[in-house]
Design a protein around this motif. Structure first.
Motif, PDB file in Angstrom:
ATOM      1  N   HIS A 117      -2.184  -0.770 -12.774  1.00  0.00           N
ATOM      2  CA  HIS A 117      -2.725  -0.953 -11.427  1.00  0.00           C
ATOM      3  C   HIS A 117      -4.097  -1.614 -11.472  1.00  0.00           C
ATOM      4  N   TYR A 118      -4.986  -1.094 -12.309  1.00  0.00           N
ATOM      5  CA  TYR A 118      -6.337  -1.653 -12.379  1.00  0.00           C
ATOM      6  C   TYR A 118      -6.351  -3.008 -13.089  1.00  0.00           C
ATOM      7  N   THR A 129      -4.841  10.177  -6.250  1.00  0.00           N
ATOM      8  CA  THR A 129      -5.071  10.565  -4.857  1.00  0.00           C
ATOM      9  C   THR A 129      -4.408   9.577  -3.903  1.00  0.00           C
ATOM     10  N   ALA A 130      -4.455   8.284  -4.237  1.00  0.00           N
ATOM     11  CA  ALA A 130      -3.810   7.266  -3.394  1.00  0.00           C
ATOM     12  C   ALA A 130      -2.302   7.474  -3.333  1.00  0.00           C
ATOM     13  N   LEU A 131      -1.743   8.146  -4.340  1.00  0.00           N
ATOM     14  CA  LEU A 131      -0.311   8.443  -4.345  1.00  0.00           C
ATOM     15  C   LEU A 131      -0.003   9.787  -3.702  1.00  0.00           C
ATOM     16  N   ARG A 179     -11.530   7.024 -11.906  1.00  0.00           N
ATOM     17  CA  ARG A 179     -10.538   6.040 -11.469  1.00  0.00           C
ATOM     18  C   ARG A 179      -9.111   6.582 -11.541  1.00  0.00           C
ATOM     19  N   SER A 213       0.840  -1.192   0.000  1.00  0.00           N
ATOM     20  CA  SER A 213       0.000   0.000   0.000  1.00  0.00           C
ATOM     21  C   SER A 213       0.877   1.245   0.000  1.00  0.00           C
ATOM     22  N   LEU A 214       0.363   2.310  -0.622  1.00  0.00           N
ATOM     23  CA  LEU A 214       1.145   3.530  -0.778  1.00  0.00           C
ATOM     24  C   LEU A 214       0.850   4.497   0.356  1.00  0.00           C
ATOM     25  N   THR A 215       1.847   5.259   0.702  1.00  0.00           N
ATOM     26  CA  THR A 215       1.649   6.285   1.714  1.00  0.00           C
ATOM     27  C   THR A 215       1.543   7.638   1.045  1.00  0.00           C
ATOM     28  N   ALA A 216       0.987   8.597   1.739  1.00  0.00           N
ATOM     29  CA  ALA A 216       0.768   9.908   1.152  1.00  0.00           C
ATOM     30  C   ALA A 216       2.089  10.595   0.846  1.00  0.00           C
ATOM     31  N   ASP A 261      -8.811   8.822  -8.546  1.00  0.00           N
ATOM     32  CA  ASP A 261      -8.674   8.049  -7.309  1.00  0.00           C
ATOM     33  C   ASP A 261      -7.272   7.452  -7.185  1.00  0.00           C
ATOM     34  N   TYR A 262      -6.728   6.985  -8.290  1.00  0.00           N
ATOM     35  CA  TYR A 262      -5.390   6.395  -8.256  1.00  0.00           C
ATOM     36  C   TYR A 262      -4.346   7.442  -7.894  1.00  0.00           C
TER      37      TYR A 262
END
Length: 354
Positions: free
Chosen positions: A184-185, A235-237, A229, A84-87, A232-233
């Motif tokens: 990723h997806y 944002t996760a990064l 999508r 999982s990625l962190t901010a 969202d991707y």
């Protein structure tokens, strides 16, 4: 006098019933029309906002038809999702960690493509003070341009920024994010690399989008991912990204490259594949032209109206860096001059870090 007809109440009731049914059906029909219109307008809104980079025919002066093998079978699904990625911290600091410390169990550094094996990265202590002085001197010499530079040391994930630190229109450097998002997806079964697109597969179009900077392939990949999508991707990064704006800061793009090379973004197989596309591209006159052949280089350029960018990974002798230069000039007329500025900045980075 004859009695009044008795059919009028009945007619009124029938009309009232028809009106009620129409009132219920009308919103549904309008909603369906709105959805269809939005689907049709998405490519138009992307084209108008993100623009169309100079096509390959213009850059190369010859038709674009590179022979590339298409993928005919699905790639193996990974046994486990990537870590999982962190901010990502705000790029306003000139030296901030790109990601928090990770455990050895989750950190995976992918090998580079087979043609250029990745080298193990070691802790290094380059003279960032001297580099800062030299880069700032170069940037101040050209006040007529907006120049933004970001460097991330692969061994510690620290971001060093110079010049403009805000967002630029990313032009084709935004294609790296699109490729990573699609992989990723696909790794999660939500998309497929074998999906037919425009007579080829999604895998083919990712190749064309990165190595040949093909805009038609980019449009197809973006449409398959969808606005929400890819938002969202990103944002996760820790990246604020909207497809219709296609804006990134130098630090955000450098962070994307750092995560890609150190195995925190997508699976090793897909990272290797994407990195291999970032070599021997159709436009090697920016950072690659100023890097010695002894340094392994991966990059993606961007060219749109007054924007001229290059985003790279440089590796040699156990040291690796993400190095990004974003520029904005008055027009395409000063592109040759800004190409020279990018070369000056690249020479300084190579001299001080390797």
């Amino acid at each position: 006098m004859s009695p009044r007809p008795t059919t009028q109440p009945t007619t009124w009731l029938v009309r009232a019933l028809i009106a009620s049914i129409a009132a219920l059906l009308l919103p549904l029909s309008l909603s369906s029309f709105a959805v269809a219109d939005d689907e049709q307008s998405s490519p138009k809104s992307w084209t108008a906002a993100a623009g169309s980079e100079a096509p390959d025919q213009t850059i190369q002066g010859k038709p674009f038809s590179p022979p590339v093998a298409t993928v005919t079978a699905p790639l193996p699904k990974p046994s486990a999702d990537p870590p999982s990625l962190t901010a990502v911290p705000s790029p306003t600091s000139s030296a901030t960690p790109a990601v928090r410390a990770r455990t050895k169990a989750t950190a995976k550094t992918p090998a580079a493509p087979a043609a250029t094996p990745a080298e193990p990265l070691v802790q290094a202590a380059p003279p960032y003070g001297a580099l800062r002085k030299q880069l700032n001197a170069i940037i101040s010499t050209y006040p007529q341009y907006q120049l933004g530079v970001a460097v991330i040391d692969m061994s510690d994930g620290v971001i060093h920024t110079y010049g403009v630190q805000g967002k630029f229109v990313a032009a084709s450097t935004g294609k790296i994010l699109a490729a990573a998002a699609y992989y990723h997806y696909a790794e999660r079964g939500l998309l497929s690399l074998t999906t037919p697109m425009g007579g080829h597969t999604a895998a083919y179009h990712i190749h064309q989008m990165i190595q040949q900077s093909n805009n038609q392939s980019w449009a197809l990949i973006l449409r398959a991912i969808g606005n929400q999508r890819i938002h969202d991707y990103a944002t996760a990064l820790g990246i604020s990204y909207y497809r219709t704006l296609n804006e990134l800061s130098p630090a955000e793009t450098a962070t994307l490259l750092y995560l890609l090379y150190t195995g925190r973004l997508i699976t090793t197989a897909h990272a290797n594949q994407l990195l291999s596309y970032m070599q021997h591209t159709n436009y090697e006159t920016l950072i690659p032209a100023a890097v010695p052949s002894t340094i392994t280089l991966f990059h993606k350029y961007g060219l749109l109206n007054g924007y001229l960018h290059d985003a790279s990974i440089l590796v040699q002798g156990g040291r690796g860096y993400a190095f990004v230069v974003y520029t904005l000039g008055r027009s395409t007329a000063d592109i040759p001059a800004r190409t020279g500025v990018i070369h000056e900045l690249t020479h300084a980075v190579v001299e001080k870090l390797f």
